[in-house]
Design a protein around this motif. Structure first.
Motif, short mmCIF file in Angstrom:
data_model
loop_
_atom_site.label_atom_id
_atom_site.label_comp_id
_atom_site.label_asym_id
_atom_site.label_seq_id
_atom_site.Cartn_x
_atom_site.Cartn_y
_atom_site.Cartn_z
N GLU A 57 0.83 -1.21 0.00
CA GLU A 57 0.00 0.00 0.00
C GLU A 57 0.86 1.26 0.00
O GLU A 57 0.55 2.24 -0.68
CB GLU A 57 -0.91 0.00 1.22
N ARG A 58 1.95 1.24 0.74
CA ARG A 58 2.84 2.41 0.79
C ARG A 58 3.52 2.65 -0.55
O ARG A 58 3.68 3.80 -0.97
CB ARG A 58 3.88 2.21 1.88
N ILE A 59 3.90 1.59 -1.23
CA ILE A 59 4.51 1.74 -2.55
C ILE A 59 3.52 2.38 -3.52
O ILE A 59 3.86 3.28 -4.29
CB ILE A 59 4.98 0.36 -3.09
N SER A 60 2.28 1.88 -3.49
CA SER A 60 1.23 2.45 -4.34
C SER A 60 1.01 3.92 -4.03
O SER A 60 0.90 4.75 -4.95
CB SER A 60 -0.07 1.66 -4.15
N THR A 61 0.94 4.26 -2.77
CA THR A 61 0.72 5.66 -2.36
C THR A 61 1.89 6.54 -2.77
O THR A 61 1.70 7.68 -3.21
CB THR A 61 0.51 5.74 -0.83
N PHE A 62 3.10 6.02 -2.63
CA PHE A 62 4.28 6.80 -2.99
C PHE A 62 4.27 7.18 -4.47
O PHE A 62 4.47 8.34 -4.82
CB PHE A 62 5.54 5.99 -2.67
N PHE A 63 4.04 6.21 -5.34
CA PHE A 63 4.06 6.48 -6.77
C PHE A 63 2.89 7.35 -7.21
O PHE A 63 2.97 8.02 -8.24
CB PHE A 63 4.06 5.17 -7.57
N ARG A 64 1.82 7.36 -6.43
CA ARG A 64 0.68 8.22 -6.76
C ARG A 64 1.03 9.68 -6.54
O ARG A 64 0.50 10.56 -7.22
CB ARG A 64 -0.52 7.83 -5.90
N GLY A 65 1.94 9.95 -5.61
CA GLY A 65 2.24 11.33 -5.28
C GLY A 65 3.46 11.92 -5.95
O GLY A 65 3.71 13.12 -5.84
N VAL A 66 4.23 11.09 -6.67
CA VAL A 66 5.45 11.59 -7.32
C VAL A 66 5.13 12.08 -8.72
O VAL A 66 4.48 11.37 -9.49
CB VAL A 66 6.52 10.49 -7.39
N PRO A 67 5.55 13.31 -9.09
CA PRO A 67 5.29 13.82 -10.44
C PRO A 67 5.92 12.92 -11.52
O PRO A 67 7.03 12.43 -11.36
CB PRO A 67 5.96 15.20 -10.42
N THR A 68 5.18 12.73 -12.60
CA THR A 68 5.64 11.86 -13.68
C THR A 68 6.95 12.36 -14.28
O THR A 68 7.86 11.57 -14.54
CB THR A 68 4.57 11.78 -14.78
N LEU A 69 7.05 13.66 -14.47
CA LEU A 69 8.25 14.23 -15.08
C LEU A 69 9.48 13.95 -14.22
O LEU A 69 10.56 13.64 -14.74
CB LEU A 69 8.08 15.73 -15.30
N ALA A 70 9.31 14.04 -12.90
CA ALA A 70 10.43 13.78 -12.00
C ALA A 70 10.88 12.32 -12.12
O ALA A 70 12.08 12.03 -12.12
CB ALA A 70 10.03 14.08 -10.55
N LEU A 71 9.93 11.41 -12.26
CA LEU A 71 10.28 9.99 -12.39
C LEU A 71 10.99 9.72 -13.71
O LEU A 71 11.89 8.89 -13.78
CB LEU A 71 9.02 9.13 -12.28
N ILE A 72 10.56 10.40 -14.78
CA ILE A 72 11.22 10.22 -16.08
C ILE A 72 12.68 10.67 -15.99
O ILE A 72 13.59 9.96 -16.43
CB ILE A 72 10.48 11.00 -17.18
N PHE A 73 12.91 11.85 -15.42
CA PHE A 73 14.28 12.34 -15.28
C PHE A 73 15.09 11.43 -14.36
O PHE A 73 16.27 11.18 -14.60
CB PHE A 73 14.28 13.77 -14.75
N TYR A 74 14.44 10.93 -13.31
CA TYR A 74 15.13 10.03 -12.41
C TYR A 74 15.56 8.76 -13.14
O TYR A 74 16.70 8.30 -12.99
CB TYR A 74 14.21 9.67 -11.24
N ALA A 75 14.66 8.20 -13.95
CA ALA A 75 14.98 6.99 -14.70
C ALA A 75 16.10 7.24 -15.70
O ALA A 75 16.99 6.40 -15.90
CB ALA A 75 13.74 6.47 -15.42
N VAL A 76 16.08 8.42 -16.32
CA VAL A 76 17.09 8.74 -17.34
C VAL A 76 18.47 8.90 -16.72
O VAL A 76 19.47 8.40 -17.25
CB VAL A 76 16.68 10.01 -18.12
N PHE A 77 18.54 9.61 -15.61
CA PHE A 77 19.85 9.93 -15.05
C PHE A 77 20.38 8.89 -14.07
O PHE A 77 21.58 8.85 -13.80
CB PHE A 77 19.79 11.30 -14.36
N VAL A 78 19.51 8.05 -13.53
CA VAL A 78 19.96 7.05 -12.57
C VAL A 78 20.23 5.71 -13.25
O VAL A 78 21.24 5.05 -12.98
CB VAL A 78 18.92 6.87 -11.44
N LEU A 79 19.33 5.30 -14.13
CA LEU A 79 19.53 4.02 -14.82
C LEU A 79 20.68 4.12 -15.80
O LEU A 79 20.85 5.15 -16.47
CB LEU A 79 18.26 3.60 -15.55
N PRO A 80 21.49 3.09 -15.93
CA PRO A 80 22.63 3.15 -16.86
C PRO A 80 22.16 3.13 -18.32
O PRO A 80 21.08 2.64 -18.63
CB PRO A 80 23.42 1.88 -16.52
#
Length: 222
Positions: A57-80
């Motif tokens: 439930e906490r994982i679901s709640t966390f992803f509901r509150g994180v902006p999509t754009l922030a996650l995209i940039f996070y995936a781009v710069f963190v993932l190799p």
């Protein structure tokens, strides 16, 4: 819009249409990935108890509150951008669109998790109609992800907005307004079509028959 502008847009339509198909492809992949993970979280929430259910439930709640754009940039710069397969020495490259899909999958993940839990509770109460509302509302997630897919242009994916920028850079800023309006038309028309289809699907005879069959099967037999 004069004939010259119309001719200009028609000339670039095949190039822009390819970008539009990338938007559709990225949205489909993001919704598919997010729905699978969200269904897994929902399953944990309704079949497990204690810490496991609470963590899901906490994982679901966390992803509901994180902006999509922030996650995209996070995936781009963190993932190799590439990694070497253990034992083979082969190098696997990770394109930017895959990272955009990962970032965009957060919203479908959260929605699927929450909606399936609500649908499960409605089903347990015997409210089959309320449980089946998950289907048309889940379809609406694709529309949201489709519109949000334009954010992938910011991380180098050659989708519709990115290609509009390419056209403007190649031909001059004088065409900026008609090009962006033309780009918006793709999203607006697609959104209107999907909204109309979702509305018809909710009230369709197919949905009514499925609801009736499931209601009948859920009733106790004498």
């Amino acid at each position: 819009m004069n004939n010259e502008t119309l001719s200009f847009l028609l000339t670039w339509t095949p190039f822009l249409l390819q970008g539009f198909l990338w938007n559709v492809f990225i949205a489909v992949c993001a919704v598919g990935l997010g729905s699978l993970m969200g269904a897994g979280l929902a399953w944990l929430r309704v079949t497990r108890h204690g810490r496991t259910a609470a963590l899901a439930e906490r994982i679901s709640t966390f992803f509901r509150g994180v902006p999509t754009l922030a996650l995209i940039f996070y995936a781009v710069f963190v993932l190799p951008s590439e990694f070497v397969l253990p034992g083979s020495g082969a190098t696997v490259h990770i394109p930017q669109w895959i990272k955009a899909v990962i970032g965009l999958s957060a919203a479908p993940l959260s929605f699927t998790s929450e909606s399936l839990v609500v649908a499960h509770r409605a089903w347990r109460r015997g409210d089959i109609g309320a449980a089946l509302l998950f289907i048309p509302t889940w379809i609406n997630v694709f529309l949201i992800s489709f519109i949000a897919s334009s954010a992938s242009s910011l991380v180098g994916v050659s989708e519709l907005v990115s290609r509009c920028n390419t056209v403007i850079a190649a031909t001059g800023t004088s065409v900026m307004v008609p090009v962006y309006l033309y780009c918006s038309l793709y999203f607006v028309v697609t959104s209107l079509v999907f909204t109309a289809l979702i509305g018809k699907f909710k009230t369709s005879a197919f949905m009514a028959r499925i609801a009736q069959k499931l209601t009948d099967s859920a009733r106790p037999h004498p």
